[in-house]
Enzyme design. Structure first.
Site: not given
Ligand code: ARG
Length: 480
Positions: A177, A304, A311
């Site tokens: 989970h 970044k 992705e």
């Protein structure tokens, strides 16, 4: 030479240009040019044996087709605006080379059995590249599992753990989970992605057997009126057997749907890896760092470092699933035999193949080169993740498991109430909960001990993981 449609005879007027453009498939079935010509070479031989062509005609047609094959391979084969599809283009070119004799090639054949054959040949030609890319990714995972088994001598965060040896396995939290559950070896996590890809590979090879069933020689729908030997034709083209029923043979696209299912399944497996790499490379987790060559920056935020390839992998998994559902929706409404709807089968298959063969090597490279952060992973394991071991400790002291589970739960609650990790509760605090507790309770909180106990086949204990690595390596060795 400008060509007329293969079906011009019945028509008084030329097709409306927009309707022609909508109808045309040359922009994508050009990818099957080589397969189309190989099919035609075999067909010419079959109709020669059936006395449709004499030897001289066969020789000429076959030589013309071989020239076209060469042009395709040398990239000098060109199409004209009048070529509706690859079958038309090849026949037009054959006419340019050998003249009107080219008109005999299509005897007994239809584009319906021809296109189904070309497409199957294309798939048989391309499955090996996908298979090889899958095997390479499996190897990358197994390499990582082996390399990341043991902490390097320096411990801590090092670039690309090299598997040096202070004898301590690299451990991390295992999740259910997405909540911290039980500690596992990092290698167990790497290996968890190996069996799914192995299953995908098995699916591909099973699919290959169903692809290798030959539609050619079934005509438009009802079969071929010339005495062709379909068994020999099937062997010549490298198929296992001729299709059993002509009506089914020209409309069967199960193989395309199956291919798209396998592609979507691979996409799903890659997406699952990707989702975790994205999480693990975030500052919040900090378990992994991608190599610069497999990550990208931001045009605005200088700090970044994004996991773009992962992705995109996660995103493309959705697109791959769309290809499958799109084709299934097309197929479900069709009556028997060929319908032009079937022309929609090729683009998704070509696109799925391109997507996967572009994605798989990048994922493999990015996984091979990423840096693992053993200290960060270990620090993310907290004592409550050993609550199951605490219950097992009570079971060893004669407490039935159900009761032990409840007592262990009370300890967890006491930890929360007193804002202390479980291994910092005092023995008195333990004994207030249950008098069975003794000094040895603290040993339960050694995550490596917890891991070592899970030694049954498939478990995360170091020996059980080493056994998995050996098995996977033996399987991979058989592939090469
Ligand atoms: N371009 C067609 C396809 O991809 C070839 C078959 C055409 N057959 C026909 N009866 N119009 O499906």
């Amino acid at each position: 030479m400008t060509s007329q449609p293969l079906w011009h005879g019945r028509f008084a007027n030329k097709t409306n240009p927009d309707a022609f453009a909508l109808n045309a498939s040359i922009s994508f079935d050009i990818l099957m040019a080589e397969q189309d010509v190989r099919g035609s070479i075999a067909w010419a031989e079959a109709i020669c044996k059936a006395d449709v062509l004499d030897e001289a005609e066969h020789t000429q047609i076959s030589a013309g087709l071989r020239q076209i094959l060469q042009e395709i391979r040398q990239d000098t084969f060109t199409v004209t605006p009048d070529d509706e599809d690859i079958h038309t283009a090849v026949e037009r070119r054959l006419g340019e080379i050998i003249g009107s004799l080219s008109g005999k090639l299509h005897t007994g054949r239809s584009r319906n059995d021809q296109v189904a054959t070309d497409f199957r040949l294309w798939m048989l030609d391309h499955i090996p590249a996908l298979d090889a890319a899958l095997v390479d990714l499996q190897s990358a995972l197994v390499e990582r599992a082996e390399r990341d088994l043991i902490l390097p001598p320096s411990g801590g965060d090092v670039r690309r753990t090299k598997g040096g040896n202070d004898g301590k396995p690299v451990i991390m939290p295992g999740y259910t989970h997405l909540q911290r559950a039980q500690p596992v070896l990092l290698s167990q996590w790497w290996l968890s992605h190996y069996p799914p890809l192995k299953r995908d590979q098995a699916r591909l090879s099973e699919l290959s057997r169903r692809v290798a069933v030959l539609p050619l020689g079934c005509g438009a729908l009802a079969g071929c009126p010339y005495p062709i030997d379909r068994v020999a034709l099937s062997e010549t083209l490298g198929f296992d057997e001729p299709a059993m029923n002509s009506l089914d043979a020209v409309s069967n696209r199960d193989f395309a749907a199956e291919f798209l299912f396998v592609a979507a399944m691979i996409g799903t497996h890659l997406s699952k890896i990707a989702e975790q790499v994205i999480l693990f490379t975030s500052a919040e987790f900090g378990f992994f760092e991608l190599d610069d060559v497999y990550s990208t920056g931001s045009s605005l935020m200088p700090q970044k470092k994004n996991a773009d390839p992962f992705e995109l992998t996660r995103g493309k998994a959705g697109t791959l699933l769309g290809y499958l559902t799109g084709l299934m929706a097309t197929l479900k409404g069709l009556p028997s035999t060929y319908d032009k709807d079937l022309q929609e089968d090729k683009l998704p298959v070509f696109a799925a193949f391109d997507t996967l063969t572009a994605m798989l090597p990048v994922i493999a490279g990015a996984l091979r080169t990423l840096t693992v952060k053993p200290a960060r992973m270990e620090a993310a394991i907290d004592a409550s993740m050993m609550a199951t071991d605490l219950a097992d400790y009570l079971v060893q002291r004669g407490v039935p498991f159900r009761e032990a589970h409840a007592i262990s739960g009370e300890v967890v609650r006491a930890g929360i109430d007193k804002q202390k990790p479980l291994n910092e509760l005092t023995l008195e605090e333990y004994q207030t909960i249950n008098e069975v507790f003794d000094e040895e309770v603290y040993a339960v909180y050694d995550a490596r001990e917890s891991i070592a106990k899970r030694a049954a086949i498939g478990g995360t204990a170091p020996d059980a993981v080493k056994a998995q690595i050996e098995r996977a390596k033996a399987e991979l060795k058989r592939e090469t």
